[in-house]
Motif scaffolding. Structure first.
Motif, PDB file in Angstrom:
ATOM      1  N   THR A 360      23.043  16.843  68.650  1.00 19.72           N
ATOM      2  CA  THR A 360      23.088  16.399  67.547  1.00 19.72           C
ATOM      3  C   THR A 360      21.553  15.812  67.400  1.00 19.72           C
ATOM      4  O   THR A 360      20.629  16.159  68.180  1.00 19.72           O
ATOM      5  CB  THR A 360      24.039  14.961  66.906  1.00 19.72           C
ATOM      6  N   ALA A 361      21.384  15.229  65.851  1.00  9.55           N
ATOM      7  CA  ALA A 361      20.336  15.093  65.887  1.00  9.55           C
ATOM      8  C   ALA A 361      19.892  13.167  66.839  1.00  9.55           C
ATOM      9  O   ALA A 361      19.074  12.543  66.493  1.00  9.55           O
ATOM     10  CB  ALA A 361      19.193  14.287  64.433  1.00  9.55           C
ATOM     11  N   ASN A 362      20.564  13.009  67.655  1.00  7.34           N
ATOM     12  CA  ASN A 362      20.884  11.898  68.078  1.00  7.34           C
ATOM     13  C   ASN A 362      21.075  11.823  69.134  1.00  7.34           C
ATOM     14  O   ASN A 362      21.773  10.916  69.907  1.00  7.34           O
ATOM     15  CB  ASN A 362      21.681  10.953  66.853  1.00  7.34           C
ATOM     16  N   GLY A 363      21.060  13.443  69.968  1.00  4.67           N
ATOM     17  CA  GLY A 363      21.023  13.479  71.631  1.00  4.67           C
ATOM     18  C   GLY A 363      22.445  14.067  71.731  1.00  4.67           C
ATOM     19  O   GLY A 363      23.194  14.658  70.960  1.00  4.67           O
ATOM     20  N   PHE A 364      22.367  14.002  73.035  1.00  7.20           N
ATOM     21  CA  PHE A 364      24.150  14.433  73.316  1.00  7.20           C
ATOM     22  C   PHE A 364      25.384  13.340  73.462  1.00  7.20           C
ATOM     23  O   PHE A 364      26.351  13.794  74.769  1.00  7.20           O
ATOM     24  CB  PHE A 364      24.538  15.921  74.594  1.00  7.20           C
ATOM     25  N   ASP A 365      24.972  12.242  72.925  1.00  6.15           N
ATOM     26  CA  ASP A 365      25.461  10.868  73.970  1.00  6.15           C
ATOM     27  C   ASP A 365      27.001  10.659  73.004  1.00  6.15           C
ATOM     28  O   ASP A 365      26.825  10.490  71.795  1.00  6.15           O
ATOM     29  CB  ASP A 365      25.091  10.387  74.121  1.00  6.15           C
ATOM     30  N   GLU A 366      27.738  10.447  73.467  1.00  4.98           N
ATOM     31  CA  GLU A 366      29.108   9.474  73.185  1.00  4.98           C
ATOM     32  C   GLU A 366      29.191   8.286  73.963  1.00  4.98           C
ATOM     33  O   GLU A 366      28.400   8.413  75.348  1.00  4.98           O
ATOM     34  CB  GLU A 366      30.336  10.217  72.590  1.00  4.98           C
TER      35      GLU A 366
END
Length: 412
Positions: A360-366
């Motif tokens: 995502t535009a915010n990395g791959f972390d949940e």
């Protein structure tokens, strides 16, 4: 309630005291920290010598006006400015803790200063990654469809090029077409004007005045004016005559103009409203034709570019994830300390991370906050174990920690 209204909340006219024309709220802040003063100046707010910033709201029956230091501001600008000065912990805000996405948002807000440039790079790389992914997906056509599209684009390119459109051509042809279309009216009008100009009225008047001018010098002025008028009319007569001599109507030329204008209008309807847009459309079609002619090479090159973007995104997202995990320990430790002050006596508070299967535009972390409120109990997601009252206190602890990190001087 008053503070919320002053900060940009929607105001009902019911808040106006009966018999009064308006309601008025004023918040007075003192801002002395150099960094905070600098941030306010970027937003065009200048505290006075004592660091005073006055935010006011005037609520009238038909509208509301917000001001900062006597300057009227929009709701958006008001939110940007007050976000640096005050934070309100709303009555139901704790419910947002039931959503995991909010947890990552809280962590990112805490490490915003450290991660700002990295997150910008990820967002920029993700945008390019998405573009390349969509572009590569567009290359999944069979050979027959590719050849069919190439034939159609070649036809369109040929049509535009053969049209040979020129800058200013349409305006010139339109003027000429209008002239030809109204040729009869022009001829009739000029004929009538020619007859009127060539009437003997002025000549006769000049002759009569000339015959008596010798009797009174005052008549010389009238004679001169009549002479000038007669000269002007003679000049006009010659100009009309010359114009009518030059004016010809060529049926063949008129038909050519009509057909050319039809072609131009057809091009505008299909490819753009003017020559600039049609030229841009031609360039796009030529570029697309080149892609289709060199289809396999372009597809292969796009795949390589996508792979490179994917690897860069993986690397940047990995750095952000490491930064988040490292900072999460610090954040959750501070929140746990705050919870102990709020009567969570044996609390454990942490954050768990999961790597998503996509970027995502915010990395791959949940990420998700987990908590244990009793000794020996395993850590569980907030939403699964905390009651509404507990969530409210947890949010208060989080807000307190964030207010410290954001240097927000006031928290309600």
């Amino acid at each position: 309630g008053s503070v919320t209204l002053a900060l940009g909340g929607k105001a009902s006219k019911d808040v106006i005291r009966k018999g009064e024309e308006y309601a008025y709220i004023e918040l007075i802040f003192t801002v002395k920290e150099p960094e905070k003063v600098g941030l306010l100046k970027v937003l065009d707010v200048h505290p006075d010598g004592d660091g005073t910033v006055i935010i006011s709201k005037k609520i009238m029956p038909s509208r509301s006006v917000s001001k900062i230091n006597d300057e009227t501001v929009t709701a958006g600008k008001l939110r940007d400015i007050t976000g640096l000065l005050i934070d309100i912990h709303g009555q139901h805000e704790h419910q947002s803790l039931l959503y995991k996405s909010k947890h990552l948002e809280i962590l990112d807000r805490y490490l915003e200063k450290k991660s700002h440039e990295l997150k910008e790079s990820i967002a920029k790389t993700y945008k390019e990654y998405t573009r390349l992914k969509e572009l590569l997906a567009s290359y999944q056509m069979d050979e027959e469809a590719r050849l069919r599209e190439m034939d159609f684009i070649r036809y369109e390119i040929e049509e535009i090029e053969n049209a040979g459109l020129k800058e200013g051509e349409e305006e010139k042809l339109t003027d000429k077409y209008r002239l030809f279309s109204h040729g009869r009216k022009i001829t009739e009008g000029l004929s009538a004007a020619y007859e009127a100009v060539n009437s003997d009225v002025i000549s006769n008047a000049l002759r009569e005045v000339d015959a008596v001018a010798s009797y009174d010098k005052k008549l010389e002025s009238i004679k001169d004016q009549l002479f000038d008028a007669d000269s002007i009319l003679n000049d006009i007569s010659r100009e009309i005559n010359s114009y009518m001599d030059d004016m010809t109507f060529d049926e063949e030329e008129f038909q050519e103009i009509e057909e050319r204008l039809d072609l131009i209008h057809n091009m505008e309807a299909k490819y753009g409203r003017d020559l600039k847009q049609i030229s841009a459309s031609l360039e796009e079609k030529q570029k697309r034709l080149e892609e289709l002619e060199d289809y396999d090479a372009v597809k292969s090159r796009t795949a390589k570019e996508l792979k490179a973007a994917s690897e860069k995104l993986e690397l940047l997202s990995g750095h952000l994830s490491e930064m988040r995990k490292e900072t999460a320990g610090e954040l959750t430790e501070k929140i746990a300390e705050g919870l102990k002050d709020l009567n969570f006596m044996n609390v454990e508070f942490s954050m768990e991370f999961t790597k998503m299967d996509h970027y995502t535009a915010n990395g791959f972390d949940e990420a998700e906050f987990v908590i244990s409120t009793n000794p020996g109990e395993p850590l569980k997601p907030l939403g699964a174990v905390a009651s509404g009252g507990e969530l409210s206190r947890i949010m208060l602890a989080i807000k307190t920690v964030l207010a410290d990190s954001d240097d927000i001087p006031t928290l309600i």
